[in-house]
Write a protein that holds these residues in place. Structure first.
Motif, PDB file in Angstrom:
ATOM      1  N   MET A 104      -1.978-122.581  38.294  1.00  0.00           N
ATOM      2  CA  MET A 104      -0.656-123.127  38.931  1.00  0.00           C
ATOM      3  C   MET A 104      -1.121-124.588  39.575  1.00  0.00           C
ATOM      4  O   MET A 104      -1.905-124.632  40.218  1.00  0.00           O
ATOM      5  CB  MET A 104      -0.202-122.160  39.958  1.00  0.00           C
ATOM      6  CG  MET A 104       1.249-122.692  40.594  1.00  0.00           C
ATOM      7  SD  MET A 104       1.851-121.498  41.947  1.00  0.00           S
ATOM      8  CE  MET A 104       0.638-121.614  43.055  1.00  0.00           C
ATOM      9  N   VAL A 105      -0.059-125.409  39.211  1.00  0.00           N
ATOM     10  CA  VAL A 105      -0.253-126.860  39.961  1.00  0.00           C
ATOM     11  C   VAL A 105       1.038-127.111  40.563  1.00  0.00           C
ATOM     12  O   VAL A 105       2.160-126.808  40.281  1.00  0.00           O
ATOM     13  CB  VAL A 105      -0.368-127.854  38.816  1.00  0.00           C
ATOM     14  CG1 VAL A 105      -0.601-129.411  39.363  1.00  0.00           C
ATOM     15  CG2 VAL A 105      -1.565-127.738  37.797  1.00  0.00           C
ATOM     16  N   VAL A 106       0.726-127.639  41.888  1.00  0.00           N
ATOM     17  CA  VAL A 106       1.933-127.854  42.905  1.00  0.00           C
ATOM     18  C   VAL A 106       2.038-129.512  42.527  1.00  0.00           C
ATOM     19  O   VAL A 106       1.240-129.850  43.096  1.00  0.00           O
ATOM     20  CB  VAL A 106       1.667-127.213  44.179  1.00  0.00           C
ATOM     21  CG1 VAL A 106       2.793-127.388  45.114  1.00  0.00           C
ATOM     22  CG2 VAL A 106       1.876-125.594  44.238  1.00  0.00           C
ATOM     23  N   ALA A 107       3.322-129.615  42.398  1.00  0.00           N
ATOM     24  CA  ALA A 107       3.718-131.406  42.450  1.00  0.00           C
ATOM     25  C   ALA A 107       4.402-131.512  43.401  1.00  0.00           C
ATOM     26  O   ALA A 107       5.561-130.914  43.817  1.00  0.00           O
ATOM     27  CB  ALA A 107       4.157-131.629  41.170  1.00  0.00           C
ATOM     28  N   GLY A 108       4.154-132.527  44.359  1.00  0.00           N
ATOM     29  CA  GLY A 108       5.027-132.967  45.334  1.00  0.00           C
ATOM     30  C   GLY A 108       4.813-132.249  46.564  1.00  0.00           C
ATOM     31  O   GLY A 108       3.815-131.473  46.923  1.00  0.00           O
TER      32      GLY A 108
END
Length: 61
Positions: free
Chosen positions: A42-46
């Motif tokens: 999982m990649v969290v952007a922002g």
């Protein structure tokens, strides 16, 4: 929440998403009959903090 085996008997496919770091949830779901099929990253952007406002803050005018 229905047990996974009951859903399968009805022809449904139950699934969950859970973070691997949430070991208590993982153990609970395993006891309920769920098993890991796919592991993803999982990649969290922002900025998450920009999406939430504390209850005591007032809305902008």
């Amino acid at each position: 929440m229905q047990r996974p085996d009951v859903l399968v008997e009805r022809g449904e496919t139950p699934f969950l998403h859970v973070l691997a770091s949430n070991t208590n949830a993982v153990r609970l779901y395993e006891r309920m009959g769920f098993r890991q099929r796919i592991r993803t990253e999982m990649v969290v952007a922002g900025s998450v903090s920009s999406c939430h406002r504390s209850p005591s803050s007032t809305p902008p005018n």
